[in-house]
Structures are given as structure tokens and as C-alpha cells.
Enzyme design. Structure first.
Site, PDB file in Angstrom:
ATOM      1  N   ASP A  53      -5.077  22.462  -6.870  1.00 44.92           N
ATOM      2  CA  ASP A  53      -5.487  22.299  -8.265  1.00 44.92           C
ATOM      3  C   ASP A  53      -4.429  22.871  -9.208  1.00 44.92           C
ATOM      4  O   ASP A  53      -4.724  23.623 -10.136  1.00 44.92           O
ATOM      5  CB  ASP A  53      -6.866  22.948  -8.495  1.00 44.92           C
ATOM      6  N   ARG A  65      -5.171  18.148  10.084  1.00 50.33           N
ATOM      7  CA  ARG A  65      -5.176  17.673   8.701  1.00 50.33           C
ATOM      8  C   ARG A  65      -3.969  16.769   8.424  1.00 50.33           C
ATOM      9  O   ARG A  65      -4.075  15.753   7.747  1.00 50.33           O
ATOM     10  CB  ARG A  65      -5.139  18.915   7.779  1.00 50.33           C
ATOM     11  N   LEU A 100      -4.655  18.021   0.282  1.00 43.71           N
ATOM     12  CA  LEU A 100      -3.692  17.009   0.732  1.00 43.71           C
ATOM     13  C   LEU A 100      -2.363  17.677   1.065  1.00 43.71           C
ATOM     14  O   LEU A 100      -1.838  18.474   0.277  1.00 43.71           O
ATOM     15  CB  LEU A 100      -3.493  15.959  -0.360  1.00 43.71           C
ATOM     16  N   ASN A 145      -4.809  14.484 -10.217  1.00 46.56           N
ATOM     17  CA  ASN A 145      -6.040  15.187  -9.829  1.00 46.56           C
ATOM     18  C   ASN A 145      -6.825  15.601 -11.074  1.00 46.56           C
ATOM     19  O   ASN A 145      -6.252  15.993 -12.093  1.00 46.56           O
ATOM     20  CB  ASN A 145      -5.683  16.449  -9.033  1.00 46.56           C
ATOM     21  N   HIS A 197      -9.638  18.370 -12.238  1.00 50.57           N
ATOM     22  CA  HIS A 197     -10.215  19.647 -11.785  1.00 50.57           C
ATOM     23  C   HIS A 197     -11.044  20.256 -12.917  1.00 50.57           C
ATOM     24  O   HIS A 197     -10.581  20.313 -14.058  1.00 50.57           O
ATOM     25  CB  HIS A 197      -9.093  20.610 -11.364  1.00 50.57           C
ATOM     26  N   GLY A 226     -19.200  10.303  -7.445  1.00 46.99           N
ATOM     27  CA  GLY A 226     -18.398   9.256  -8.061  1.00 46.99           C
ATOM     28  C   GLY A 226     -18.704   8.970  -9.520  1.00 46.99           C
ATOM     29  O   GLY A 226     -18.445   7.863 -10.003  1.00 46.99           O
ATOM     30  N   MET A 245     -12.390  16.137  -2.114  1.00 50.44           N
ATOM     31  CA  MET A 245     -12.609  17.530  -1.756  1.00 50.44           C
ATOM     32  C   MET A 245     -11.843  17.971  -0.507  1.00 50.44           C
ATOM     33  O   MET A 245     -12.150  18.995   0.085  1.00 50.44           O
ATOM     34  CB  MET A 245     -14.108  17.812  -1.606  1.00 50.44           C
ATOM     35  N   ASP A 263       2.910  18.628  -5.007  1.00 53.84           N
ATOM     36  CA  ASP A 263       3.084  19.356  -3.740  1.00 53.84           C
ATOM     37  C   ASP A 263       1.740  19.902  -3.279  1.00 53.84           C
ATOM     38  O   ASP A 263       0.703  19.562  -3.840  1.00 53.84           O
ATOM     39  CB  ASP A 263       4.114  20.483  -3.922  1.00 53.84           C
ATOM     40  N   GLU A 264       1.785  20.777  -2.278  1.00 55.11           N
ATOM     41  CA  GLU A 264       0.539  21.213  -1.641  1.00 55.11           C
ATOM     42  C   GLU A 264      -0.223  22.277  -2.434  1.00 55.11           C
ATOM     43  O   GLU A 264      -1.244  22.784  -1.966  1.00 55.11           O
ATOM     44  CB  GLU A 264       0.843  21.709  -0.219  1.00 55.11           C
TER      45      GLU A 264
END
Ligand code: GAR
Length: 193
Positions: free
Chosen positions: A151, A66, A94, A108, A110, A13, A91, A147-148
Site C-alpha cells: 500500500d 506466492r 503482489l 492500487n 487503499h 466488488g 487482498m 514494487d513490492e
């Protein structure tokens, strides 16, 4: 305008901390309204509690598909009515069950440049490539998660970081972390201020 941020974090964090500090000093016109982790022991949750921010542990149950977890996660996040969800060291991948139901943009962080080194251990992989003479720079990016794709998504901000065969992994890692703390806050300022 003040942005309501929900931060998802699985680990230490330090990036969450950078956001919290930027909010508390009014550098960033936003509030972290909740921190959610899939790991009840995550230091990120403790950082949230220390800052008086709601800290939620939502672990994936053993054998839970998931997509079912993502449905629960989206419901939990939506309760906080965020303007943005920020993945700061989150991690888990999604799925659409989260992304299509969370009701706001997902961002996100990365530790690599667009199109390079998706997934885990990106810093270590960039360093190994530098040691082999295959890479002279890596970087950090902040992007939307539409979307899926892993990264991958419309880029908000990037910064390049040189890396050489002479760098120790520790030094390079420290440079990447420093750069990401700044880049993530800068990207959120772009969106919220
Ligand atoms: C950061 O380096 C972040 O870029 C990375 O996890 C670390 C979390 O550090 N995220 C990814 O690799 C996502 N694919 P932190 O818990 O100290 O903020």
C-alpha cells in the site's frame, strides 16, 4: 483514447461496480476487459458476469509459493493486453514475479492516507485510533504499485476523511466507501480520459 482495464478484486466488488458504471455511462473513457479474482465466490466475479465482462477465477493452490502464483497471474492478465491493472479490493500481496511481468502500470486503491495504516482492516484501525483520541482524520488513496511495497507507491489521488470518537464504525466505513468509489473513478479519468 480508450483504456483497457483489467480489475483484480478479492471480495464484494463495490469499487469494481463504480468503475463499470463510470465506463458504461462514458464518464470514464475505458473498458473493463476482464475481472480476475483469487476467490471463486467473490461477488466481484458475479458483478462482472452481470455486466457482460469476462470473469476469471484464479485461486492460489494449497502450498503454492506466492511467486509461482504471481507468475500464473501475470500470464493470465497479460492475455487481456491491458493498459492498466486496477487493484480494487485485491487482498493478496503482489511480488516482482507479477509486477515485473504484467507489462503495464498497476494501480492500487487503499482506504487510508499515504504512509498510514498499510495492510488489512485499515478502516477499523483508523476508527479504533479515533475512539482512543489518537486520530481526527483518515482518508483514501490511489497510487501506482511499482514494487513490492505494501500500500505504498507514487500517489495519483488522495482524499481526507474526518473521523471522530463520536462516529460509529458503520458510519465511518460508509463514508470511506463512498469516498473511494469517487476517488478511484476520478483517478482513472485522470489516466484514461
Ligand atoms: C475497499 O475498501 C478497498 O479500499 C480495500 O478493500 C475494500 C474492497 O471493497 N482494499 C484494501 O484494503 C487494500 N489494502 P470492494 O470489494 O467493495 O471494492
Amino acid at each position: 483514447m480508450t483504456g483497457r482495464l483489467v480489475v483484480l478484486a478479492s471480495g464484494t466488488g463495490t469499487n469494481l461496480q463504480a468503475i463499470v458504471d463510470a465506463c458504461s455511462t462514458n464518464v470514464l473513457a475505458a473498458d473493463v476487459v476482464a475481472v480476475i479474482s483469487n476467490n471463486c465466490d467473490a461477488l466481484a466475479l458475479q458483478r462482472a458476469r452481470n455486466a457482460g465482462i469476462e470473469a476469471v477465477c484464479l485461486e492460489k493452490e494449497q502450498g503454492e509459493p506466492r511467486r509461482d502464483y504471481d507468475t500464473r497471474l501475470a500470464a493470465q492478465v497479460s492475455q487481456f493486453n491491458p493498459d492498466y491493472v486496477v487493484l480494487a479490493g485485491w487482498m493478496l500481496l503482489l511480488s516482482a514475479n507479477f509486477l515485473d511481468h504484467v507489462g503495464c502500470p498497476v494501480i492500487n486503491l487503499h482506504p487510508a492516507l499515504p504512509g498510514e495504516l498499510p495492510g488489512i482492516n485499515s478502516i477499523e484501525r483508523a476508527h479504533s485510533e479515533a475512539i482512543r483520541g489518537e486520530r481526527a482524520r483518515s482518508g483514501v488513496m490511489v497510487h501506482f504499485v511499482p514494487d513490492e511495497g505494501v500500500d505504498n507507491g507514487p500517489v495519483i489521488a488522495t482524499v481526507e476523511i474526518p473521523v471522530s470518537a463520536q462516529d460509529s464504525l458503520e458510519d465511518f466505513t460508509e463514508r470511506v466507501h463512498e469516498a473511494e468509489h469517487k476517488l478511484l473513478v476520478d483517478a482513472l479519468i485522470q489516466l484514461c480520459n
